[in-house]
Structures are given as structure tokens and as C-alpha cells.
Design an enzyme around this catalytic site. Structure first.
Site, short mmCIF file in Angstrom:
data_model
loop_
_atom_site.label_atom_id
_atom_site.label_comp_id
_atom_site.label_asym_id
_atom_site.label_seq_id
_atom_site.Cartn_x
_atom_site.Cartn_y
_atom_site.Cartn_z
N HIS A 105 1.18 6.15 -2.70
CA HIS A 105 0.09 5.22 -2.42
C HIS A 105 -0.71 5.08 -3.70
CE1 HIS A 105 -1.43 3.73 1.56
NE2 HIS A 105 -2.49 3.41 0.82
N ARG A 159 6.12 4.07 5.78
CA ARG A 159 5.77 4.02 7.20
C ARG A 159 5.78 2.58 7.71
NH1 ARG A 159 -0.18 6.02 5.61
NH2 ARG A 159 -1.25 4.03 5.36
N ASP A 160 5.37 2.38 8.95
CA ASP A 160 5.40 1.05 9.56
C ASP A 160 4.21 0.22 9.10
OD1 ASP A 160 3.48 2.55 10.83
OD2 ASP A 160 4.05 1.97 12.86
N GLU A 161 4.16 -0.05 7.81
CA GLU A 161 3.06 -0.82 7.22
C GLU A 161 3.60 -1.64 6.05
OE1 GLU A 161 -1.61 -0.04 6.01
OE2 GLU A 161 -0.38 1.56 6.82
N ASP A 174 -6.22 -2.34 -2.51
CA ASP A 174 -5.38 -1.47 -3.35
C ASP A 174 -4.96 -2.21 -4.63
OD1 ASP A 174 -5.25 -0.88 -0.50
OD2 ASP A 174 -3.87 0.73 -1.01
N ASP A 185 0.82 -1.20 0.00
CA ASP A 185 0.00 0.00 0.00
C ASP A 185 0.86 1.25 0.00
OD1 ASP A 185 0.87 -0.76 2.58
OD2 ASP A 185 -0.58 0.56 3.51
N GLU A 208 -2.03 9.08 -0.93
CA GLU A 208 -3.05 8.25 -0.29
C GLU A 208 -4.38 8.99 -0.18
OE1 GLU A 208 -3.51 5.54 3.76
OE2 GLU A 208 -2.01 7.13 3.70
N TRP A 226 -11.98 -5.79 -0.96
CA TRP A 226 -10.64 -6.26 -0.61
C TRP A 226 -10.54 -7.75 -0.93
CZ3 TRP A 226 -12.07 -1.59 0.55
CH2 TRP A 226 -11.13 -0.62 0.84
#
Length: 884
Positions: A784, A489-491, A498, A485, A763, A551
Site C-alpha cells: 500500500h 484484496r477485494d478492492e 493515495d 491502493d 497500509e 482525495w
């Protein structure tokens, strides 16, 4: 007045004769692939498929027949001797032709070539000889899993090495390597391969990839050094949220096996085993989210070379009993280095920080060149944007540090870069640099999965061209082994919503056949027993984080998209039970054919004004959205059943689809034709997925247009509505509205971020607000790709390039004129060759140049200069010119 002109028909008979004569000499076969790969070394399917392209200067060329020959020796195969398989077939199939010879052996290399005859009785020369190598089975592994001798709790990266003696001259050598964690391997001081973050991220509990490398040139007669270094990676390091680590396991381990064939016909196998030694070195810490710490003072110079002397702190390894049952060869592309970008300028911020600006939001790392005293500490921090005041901004990274730290070992020039970490950034803050920093001291290296660019798109509007640039760079930055995605960052997770929203745009921009073939295996592997699909794949979230509309539908949307784009019927066969299980899961959660249960994201990040006193937020009922995707997935399952000849399923789910749509109408449609959620997304999904009775569709499209105009010609859609918005407008004849939306420059719109200086897709529609302030930092990525799904509409309708049949065997060219564009051009490199469409308006005339590749046919829809009417022409391969 219409003017149609092609290379042949606009000229004399003499030209026709010339081209036909030339074609006899110039018909050739190019771009050979096996399973979407060039010369692959670890083919998994027992029956590989071969593809090639025809090249010819003649027009209307179609393949009439082909001849393939396969052998185990390159020279013999090229001479037609000692063949394993030789097949001549009357067929126009040149994509994904199945091998039909005797059973293939694991680890064996096979050589092949092909020649074709066309419909004008020309026969090509034999193609160049290419090869594929079959992957290994579990029983073929002799190597042992090796790890550090004690419990693997160190943050530092363990190094492993062994010297071996080869007494003969090497003819061919293949290294098979994998790890629990990430690895870099070396032979005689040279890195094995040019891939990074190997073995890649998969559903490790189900399958773990190994890589195969041709290392013939790295080995030599005499003493050789085999070595490798490991890191935590996705396997053991931080993944997802809440500082989660060791999700798959807590012990890093290496598996390395080198198959050596000698010139005298004998062979030998070199393996990782208990004779290897291990120690720690300069890489003190490595994390995808947090970066690396590298201490050059702790380097073990030459540790990958044969001349290195191991000290007493090199200890015996520990053998791990992990087995080989889940090992699989590569089916997708590896992550590699791509562009290199030198810093555009060095900035001193209002806070006094030294920051390098690379001018492009990208994903990869920085190569730092420096020289300074021993013990000097240099820290590189990474960010996507500067704040309103011009200061370095990292709040949107959440807990991810994105920071690389280097300790110098002395006054000699050194070049540093990470090994097992990547960052998403445009700006880099440098602390502790011992000299005056210059732009040439920093080079950004772009990393992403190896995907051949296939699409080009350009128009007379510079903002639109920048939007296409941003879409492409968003894809590069987020296609790092899995479709993440966001990359900073912490992802950095494989969010399924997506991926499905962006699939068609991705497939225009780049060859994603292997990329999604690999990832879909994980979608299937991580699918829950009840058929629900996790929010992210590979699945590293909580057990209940699954089953959301839009999703989970990735299970049907991308497999069908792969068939649509590449004509890949096998992907439907492979994923069919997963597709069916997803639809059955929805059915099991539905009541009276309504999917009105469960937790859903809805139209994620739709338009929500800051001060919503008049109720302008474009809220769409989540269950209403769910019902639309229920119908869509059911329709795609029906389509797959038809292709695969599953007539019972086709009938069963066709009946179900009828019930789903009836339930939708009864629940969400008023007698006058208004939807209960009267939003753009509601109308878009209802119209895109044919949820409404035919007699009510045109008025629903008018309601959609009225809504758009009511918002001042702005979109209000989120992740699920946006991909289809302009498609629906075009489908119902509202081309001007589609163009007006696309060309809108104020928030919310596609061009608003472009006007604000974006170099990737954001995003949020207003990641940076008009006053320069930021959206909420907890969810505000500037790379994003989801909203970049508009690229699909741009290729299909501005350039006008569309698939008329699966895999572009038939092509449709139908450009839409509008948006005050005076010219546009696009191309797509299909599995048959390059499709090109270029139009321009000159002297109030529309001029269109089209290229159609050999072995295909096309329908060309030529508009007038005002875009009000079309004339249609059926053409074959070649270059064609139209003027109207």
C-alpha cells in the site's frame, strides 16, 4: 577551506582545447519521443509534441537551434526528400516541441528526425529516424463489435476466430483492437503484442481505449488466422465491494480491425464481422479478485492456427451495436511482464500446508510447471504474509480468493499461468501437486505498467536502502494500469488520496508521464457535474462517494505535479477546467470561506494507540484539514492560471485564497499561535500550505518539533500529513529532527516495517505488531504505497536532487548531511538526461560529485561535512567535483 573542481577548470588549457575539439565530433541527439512515447502507434492529439535529448562530452552545452523534418517515408525523410514539414528554429527547447506542419491524417505513419546546433557552434548529425502513427477517428472504423450468439451469462471465456486470405506481399500492417471486457488476440498462433489486461481500465462510459500493434511480421501471403479470447475484467467482472459486477455492461464484445498495406501500393482492411465464429474452451472462469479456473482437458489444440478445423459447436457471432464514438488511442503505458523470480524455498507449515516463499511481496502471477495424470486438480492460493505461528494467512484478503485452479489433461509436461487475473503475494500455497514440489517448478512473474525506471537512491544505511526498495516495489505492485491502493484484496481501486500523496515520489522512481496523462483523463471524465471528485477513479462506487478533502484535491495536485516534473503545459490546459471546477465545488460548500461541511476521511490511518486512556491519539479536526487543502488547491489553480495567462482567474482566486487563509486563522489559531488541533498533521499542513501569518510560522514549527519529541521522536501522521512532515521540518531548519524521524526504528516509523521484514510499504504503521500479531484484517494491506511518499524527501534532500524550473530545465543540487550517513547517492533521468548527485564524508571532508545533463543549468549548494553551512555555485552541463 573550499575546493571546487570541474573536469575543465581543475586542469590545463590543453584539456580545455581537447574537450572542445572532441565535442564537435560527439554532439548527438538521442532518445526521441512523441507524446512521452517511443514510436507510438495511436497518437490522439491533433498536434503531437516531440522531445529529444542532447549527448555531448563537452561542458556547458546548451542547444542553440534545432531542425526537424517529417515525412511519410522513412528513406525519403532520412534523405531530406518529399518532406511534409521541415522546421529550423533558434530555440533551446528540446522537450515537447509542437508539430507545426500540415494537418495529419488518421492512421497515417509519419517519420521524423532532428539535428541540433549547440552554443559552441557544433552541429550534430541527424538523429536516427523515428516515427509516430496517428490514431483512428470514429469514421475510420469498419470492424463490427462481435459477441456470443446468446445472452452473455457464461463464466467461461469466449473464443473468436476467422481465417482470411491475403493474395499479395505485406509491406505494413497495423492491428487495432479493443474489447468490452479484456482480450488477448492472436495472428497465426502468435500473441499480438506483449501487453496484458488490454484494453486497460478507463471510465468506459466516457472513453474506451483501443491498442494499435504493428503486425507486419505476423501476417503472410496466403491463409491467415485471426483470433481472440475475452474475459470479464473490470468491465463486467467484480469491482469494488459487495460483490458488485457488470458495473459497465453485461456483454463482452470484441472489435478488431487490421489495416494492411501491400508492397504494390494497394491496401486492404480485415475486420471482425458476422463471418467470425465463437466457442468456449479451457478457460472456465476469470476474475481479477478471485483468480482463474483452467481445465486443460477442454483445450482446443491449435484453435489460433490456420490448420484448425472448426467443429459444429463453433457458432456464428452476434453483432452488437455499440458504435465507435467513445474509442480513443493509448496515451499511457501498457501492462507488461517484468522480473521473473524463482521461489526461494518450499515450506511445510505447522498445519502441514505446502507453501512456496518468493522472498518478495509482488504483483503478477505464478508460472507453474507440472506433469501428472489427467483430471489432477492443482490449486494455487496467494498470500502476503504468514501468521505468527508460520501458517498461511489470507484473512486480510476479505472476500477475494486470489486462487488459480488447473486441471491436467495427461502425463505430459505443462506450464500454466493466468491470462486475465493478477495476484498480490509473497507466499503461494500449493494443493494437489502430483509430484514433489521443487522451487524451480514455480516462477513468479512481475506485472505492472511499462514505466521506465528514472531514479536511483542509495546510502550508507542498509535499512534506508531497504525502505527505498520497498517504496519502489510498492509502486510497481500498485501501478497496474491505474494507481490502485492495494493489489490483493477485494478492492484494487484508484483511490485519489493515495495517488496525490505519492505523486512526486512516483515521478522520481519511474517515468509516470504517460501513466498519469491517461489516468487524469478519467479524473476529469468521472468528475461530477457539481465539480466534486470521486473517492476512486475510475469511479465504481456510489454517487455520494465524492468530495473529500485530500482525495478530491488530486484534481489540482497531480496536474501541477506533471507540469512541475515534465514541463508539460498542455496537461494544465487539458485539466484546467477540472481544476477550477474542484475549487469552485469547495467554494459552493463553504460558509464564510470555511470548508466545514461534508464528509471527509481526514488524516487517514493516523497514529491510534490500542489503549488510549490518556488521549494520545493524534486526532486532527477534519474540517481543519479540509481548509488547508482548500487553500492548497486554490494556490495550485492560481499557479496554473498564471502559466496559462488567465489573468482574470489569477486575480479572482488570489483574492479568494486570501479570504480562505483569513478564515483559517480566525477559526483554528489561538492568539498565542497554538492550533486548536495541536497535532503533527495540523502543524505540518498549516506550515506546508502557508496558512499562518509569517510571524507565527517559526513558533508553529517549534511546536511541531516539541510534539515529535513528546512522542519519543515518532511520527503520528496519516495519509495526508505524512508526505509533508519531513519537508516542513527541513523548510524551517529542523534537519536533525527530520533525520531522527526517518531513522527511527520503532513503531510508528518508516523503518519499523523494514525491521519487521517488509519488502513493500504497509497500509498501517503496525500492520504486524511487535509481538507478531496482525492489525485488524479488514484493512491491513502489506502493499500500500501511500506512506512511501517519504521517498520524495529522500531524493530532494538526502541525494539533494531538485527541479529548479519546470521539467528540470534548471536544476538545484542541495544535499542535507545528517542521520549518521557517511555517503549517499542518487540519480534522476530527466527529459534532458541523467542528473546525478553523490556525496561522501572522508577525513572530515565533504566530497560531492555532480552530473548535469546537456541543455540545462544548475545551482549547486555544497554543504560542509557537518551540514551546518552551504556555499553556492552556478554551473552548466557536465561533471563537477566539489570538496569542502
Amino acid at each position: 577551506m573550499m575546493k571546487f573542481c570541474s573536469i575543465l577548470t581543475s586542469a590545463t588549457i590543453m584539456l580545455v582545447v581537447f574537450n572542445l575539439t572532441a565535442s564537435a565530433q560527439k554532439l548527438s541527439v538521442t532518445d526521441l519521443q512523441v507524446e512521452h512515447q517511443v514510436n507510438p502507434l495511436s497518437v490522439e492529439p491533433a498536434i503531437p509534441r516531440m522531445s529529444w535529448k542532447l549527448a555531448s562530452t563537452a561542458k556547458n552545452i546548451l542547444q542553440k537551434s534545432y531542425e526537424i523534418r517529417v515525412g511519410t517515408d522513412a528513406k525519403a525523410t532520412s534523405s531530406g526528400k518529399n518532406l511534409l514539414w521541415n522546421s529550423t528554429k533558434t530555440s533551446d527547447q528540446s522537450v515537447l516541441v509542437e508539430y507545426d506542419g500540415t494537418a495529419l491524417k488518421p492512421g497515417q505513419r509519419y517519420y521524423w528526425q532532428v539535428r541540433v546546433t549547440d552554443n559552441q557552434r557544433n552541429t550534430s548529425p541527424w538523429s536516427a529516424v523515428q516515427f509516430w502513427q496517428m490514431g483512428l477517428k470514429a469514421s475510420d472504423w469498419k470492424a463490427k463489435w462481435i459477441s456470443v450468439p446468446e445472452k452473455d451469462t457464461a463464466l467461461a471465456s469466449p473464443m473468436f476466430r476467422k481465417t482470411v486470405n491475403l493474395s499479395k506481399t505485406v509491406k505494413l500492417a497495423t492491428a487495432y483492437i479493443t474489447a468490452r471486457g479484456l482480450y488477448e488476440a492472436y495472428i497465426n498462433g502468435k500473441k499480438v503484442g506483449d501487453a496484458y489486461f488490454t484494453p486497460g481500465w478507463t471510465s468506459y462510459k466516457d472513453h474506451l481505449q483501443y491498442q494499435a500493434y504493428d503486425v507486419t511480421a505476423l501476417l503472410k501471403k496466403g491463409t491467415n488466422a485471426l483470433s481472440a479470447i475475452l474475459a470479464d475484467g473490470w468491465y463486467k467482472g467484480r469491482v469494488a465491494f459487495a460483490d458488485r459486477s457488470s458495473f459497465y455492461g453485461d456483454t463482452r464484445a470484441l472489435l478488431m480491425q487490421v489495416q494492411v498495406q501491400y508492397t504494390d501500393g494497394s491496401s486492404e482492411t480485415l475486420i471482425s464481422d458476422d463471418s467470425w465464429k465463437t466457442a468456449y474452451g479451457a478457460l472456465l472462469k476469470s476474475s481479477h479478485y478471485d483468480g482463474e479456473i483452467y481445465d486443460a482437458r477442454k483445450e482446443r489444440a491449435g484453435w489460433t492456427q490456420t490448420t484448425y478445423n472448426e467443429g459444429s459447436d463453433w457458432r456464428a457471432v452476434r453483432i452488437m451495436d455499440y458504435g465507435y464514438g467513445n474509442l480513443v488511442g493509448m496515451s499511457g503505458p501498457e501492462v507488461r511482464k517484468h522480473e521473473k523470480i524463482v521461489a526461494v524455498k518450499i515450506i511445510k507449515t505447522p498445519k502441514g500446508e505446502i507453501v512456496a516463499d518468493f522472498g518478495q511481496n509482488l504483483v503478477g502471477w505464478v508460472e507453474l510447471k507440472t506433469k501428472g495424470p489427467a483430471n489432477t486438480r492443482i490449486t494455487l492460493s496467494h498470500a502476503e504474509v504468514l501468521d505468527k505461528a508460520g501458517n498461511f494467512y489470507t484473512d486480510n484478503l476479505r472476500s477475494a480468493k486470489q486462487q488459480n485452479t488447473y486441471y491436467l489433461k495427461g502425463d505430459q509436461e505443462q506450464v500454466f499461468s493466468p491470462h486475465f487475473s493478477f495476484q498480490g503475494f509473497r507466499y503461494v500455497k500449493i494443493e494437489g501437486y502430483p509430484q514433489e514440489l521443487k522451487p524451480e517448478d514455480l516462477t513468479a512473474v512481475v506485472l505492472h505498467s511499462e514505466m521506465t525506471p528514472t531514479g536511483t537512491f542509495k546510502t550508507s544505511n542498509t535499512l534506508l536502502n531497504q525502505l527505498q526498495h520497498n517504496i519502489t516495489w510498492g509502486q510497481k505492485g500498485n501501478f497496474v494500469d491505474v494507481p490502485t491502493d492495494c493489489p490483493q484484496r477485494d478492492e484494487r481501486l484508484g483511490w485519489t488520496g493515495d495517488a496525490q500523496a505519492f505523486y512526486y515520489t512516483a515521478a522520481y522512481n519511474m517515468d509516470v508521464s504517460g501513466f498519469f496523462t491517461k489516468w487524469l483523463k478519467d479524473v476529469k471524465a468521472d468528475q461530477h457535474k457539481d465539480g466534486s471528485i470521486p473517492f476512486v477513479v475510475p469511479d465504481v462506487l456510489n454517487p455520494g462517494d465524492a468530495g473529500a478533502a485530500g482525495w478530491g484535491d488530486v484534481a489540482t495536485i497531480i496536474p501541477w505535479g506533471m507540469y512541475d516534473t515534465y514541463g508539460d503545459k498542455r496537461i494544465l490546459e487539458t485539466q484546467y477546467e477540472s481544476m477550477k471546477a474542484w475549487v469552485d465545488f469547495i467554494s459552493s460548500r463553504s460558509r464564510k470561506n470555511l470548508w466545514n461541511t461534508g464528509s471527509h476521511f481526514g488524516d487517514w490511518l493516523f497514529y491510534r494507540p490500542d489503549d488510549d486512556n490518556d488521549g494520545r491519539a493524534a486526532v486532527t479536526d477534519k474540517y481543519m484539514i479540509a481548509q488547508c487543502f482548500y487553500a492548497h488547491s486554490t494556490q495550485l489553480l492560481i499557479n496554473a492560471a498564471e502559466v496559462l495567462g488567465k489573468k482574470d482567474d489569477q486575480a479572482k482566486y488570489s483574492s479568494l485564497l486570501n479570504d480562505i487563509k483569513k478564515a483559517y486563522v480566525n477559526e483554528y489559531l489561538t492568539p498565542s499561535g497554538r492550533l486548536v488541533s495541536s497535532t503533527q498533521t495540523a502543524y505540518v499542513l498549516a506550515l506546508q500550505f502557508d496558512m499562518l501569518p509569517e510571524n507565527l510560522r517559526a513558533q508553529a514549527a517549534e511546536r511541531l518539533v516539541a510534539n515529535i519529541r513528546d512522542y519519543g521522536t515518532h511520527l503520528t501522521t496519516g495519509f495526508l500529513g505524512t508526505p509533508y512532515l519531513c519537508h516542513v521540518l527541513t523548510k524551517f531548519g529542523h534537519n536533525k529532527v527530520a533525520y531522527d524521524l526517518l531513522m527511527q526504528e520503532s513503531y510508528p516509523s518508516w523503518l519499523y516495517p523494514v525491521k519487521m521484514g517488509a519488502t513493500t510499504i504497509w497500509e498501517r504503521w503496525d500492520g504486524i505488531k511487535p509481538d507478531g500479531s496482525f492489525q485488524v484484517p479488514s484493512m491491513n494491506s502489506y502493499n500500500h504505497y501511500a506512506y512511501g511518499a517519504i521517498g520524495d524527501w529522500m531524493y530532494k534532500n538526502i541525494a539533494g536532487i531538485q527541479a529548479g524550473a519546470p521539467g528540470y530545465k534548471k536544476i538545484v543540487i542541495k544535499p542535507i548531511i545528517g542521520g549518521k550517513l557517511t555517503w549517499a547517492e542518487g540519480s534522476y533521468d530527466s527529459d534532458y538526461g541523467t542528473i546525478s548527485s553523490k556525496w561522501r564524508i572522508e577525513d572530515n571532508k565533504l566530497k560531492l560529485d555532480v552530473t548535469i545533463p546537456p541543455n540545462t543549468t544548475a545551482q549547486i549548494w555544497v554543504p560542509d561535512a557537518q551540514g551546518k553551512s552551504y556555499k553556492s555555485f552556478n554551473v552548466g552541463a557536465g561533471e563537477h567535483y566539489f570538496e569542502r
